[in-house]
Motif scaffolding. Structure first.
Motif, short mmCIF file in Angstrom:
data_model
loop_
_atom_site.label_atom_id
_atom_site.label_comp_id
_atom_site.label_asym_id
_atom_site.label_seq_id
_atom_site.Cartn_x
_atom_site.Cartn_y
_atom_site.Cartn_z
N THR A 87 -0.19 -0.13 7.19
CA THR A 87 -0.26 0.53 5.69
C THR A 87 1.02 0.95 5.10
O THR A 87 1.16 1.29 4.14
N ARG A 147 1.24 6.62 -1.06
CA ARG A 147 0.08 5.80 -0.58
C ARG A 147 -0.34 5.40 -2.17
O ARG A 147 -0.40 6.19 -2.87
N ARG A 153 0.82 -1.26 0.16
CA ARG A 153 -0.07 -0.04 -0.02
C ARG A 153 0.93 1.33 0.04
O ARG A 153 0.31 2.38 -0.28
#
Length: 369
Positions: A132, A78, A61
């Motif tokens: 993440t 991102r 991600r």
């Protein structure tokens, strides 16, 4: 668009020759045809000064890039919303100083990212969100290097060049001091001196490394034009053997760059600047179990190629009835501003350039997306 026969890659780039950082270089997305090595599509995903090395968080991600400038930076992107070509469009989620000069490598781990700062020899780490990959709040932990070597113009002080994941620890290759340093992968206090995990022969200039299946290391020497095999010794490694990086290798004229290991662990590939070849070596094990390397072949990449980095992107293509086949390696040719697709025979190590694709700014890093 990508499909079953294409592979998406992220490409980090340097400024054009003579241009200042931030003058158009950045991170490119390309789709490579895995059958013939050609680039089917490309786009400049984002601009970033001297985005010389990239890494992908294990979650997939977040993409990281170092800017190889004085007072370097680490930027996190991102990867969520797909673009028209089906690939995510990088969106900046954070940026931090690396705590050193001229960062040239980044290692992405689940809970942290490590950076090698070549200019002043500092290794640095920053915590990231394990889910993440987002950069966590807090300061960057910096770990200064120390030492020098006999090559006066390149080893007047420490030069961290590469960080390898070693489970509970990371290994930092110090080109200036001819050592590998070991740091706890998590919780290393800022300023902590790394333990010396391996000492290379004076003037080696260790640049990049890979780990063999038995836990031995293959380390390329940028300054001595040799490839070194290090065997486990106690809680560290010790030199076991070395071989010239390519046929006719000459220290001072040939400079090893990146090294990769084939999927089956039987071959290593080394980009060599100067001779401008992709050298292929076979991993062999002696009767006592000690690993060594046997040079198989050199693939010419073209005059002035200056191979900076490469990635093995396809293994076992075109296998025949004997089980033989080929692997595809994509090489970043900094000197020619090209990506080269190299097809290598799995049995002999011989190969050829099967495709070339020019980019507006010189490629420096190849990363599978």
């Amino acid at each position: 668009m990508t499909d079953a026969t294409t592979l998406p890659l992220w490409i980090g780039t340097y400024p054009a020759p003579g241009a200042a950082p931030g003058s158009g270089e950045g991170i490119w997305y390309v789709a490579v045809d895995t059958a013939d090595g050609s680039v089917r599509s490309e786009r400049l995903a984002t601009t970033l000064p001297s985005a010389s090395f990239l890494a992908l968080h294990p979650s997939g991600r977040t993409l990281y890039a170092v800017s190889e400038t004085s007072a370097g930076t680490l930027t996190a992107f991102r990867l969520e919303e797909p673009g028209p070509d089906g690939m995510p469009v990088p969106a900046v989620s954070g940026s931090v100083p690396t705590g050193g000069d001229d960062p040239c490598h980044v290692l992405a781990r689940e809970g942290d990212a490590w950076v090698a700062n070549y200019g002043d020899g500092v290794a640095s780490s920053v915590a990231v969100d394990p889910a993440t990959g987002d950069l966590a709040a807090g300061s960057v932990a910096t770990h200064p290097g120390a030492g020098d070597g006999p090559v006066a113009d390149r080893q007047a002080g420490p030069h961290a060049h590469f960080v390898a994941d070693a489970g509970d620890h990371v290994l930092v290759a110090d080109l200036g001091a001819d050592v590998l340093r070991r740091y706890p992968a998590a919780g290393a206090a800022a300023g902590a001196e790394g333990e010396i995990a391996a000492v290379l022969p004076p003037g080696t200039g260790p640049r990049h490394l890979v780990e063999l299946p038995d836990g031995s290391l293959v380390v390329v020497g940028e300054l001595d034009a040799r490839v070194h095999v290090l065997s486990r010794e106690g809680d560290g490694w010790a030199p076991a053997s070395s071989t010239p990086v390519c046929a006719g290798a000459d220290a001072g004229s040939d400079f090893a760059a990146h090294v990769t290991l084939s999927a089956d662990g039987s071959r290593v590939h080394v980009g060599v600047r100067g001779s401008d070849v992709l050298a292929v070596h076979r991993v062999r094990y002696l009767d006592d179990g000690a690993p060594t390397l046997e040079h198989l072949a050199d693939v010419p990449l073209g005059d002035g190629a200056w191979p900076r980095h490469h990635a093995v992107v396809r293994v076992g293509h075109g296998a025949d009835e004997t089980g033989a086949g080929t692997e595809l390696v994509v090489v970043a040719l900094q000197g020619r501003s090209e990506l080269a697709g190299v097809r290598i025979d799995l049995a002999t190590g011989a190969g050829e350039v099967v495709s070339r694709h020019r980019l507006p700014t010189p490629p420096a890093c190849v990363l599978e997306a």
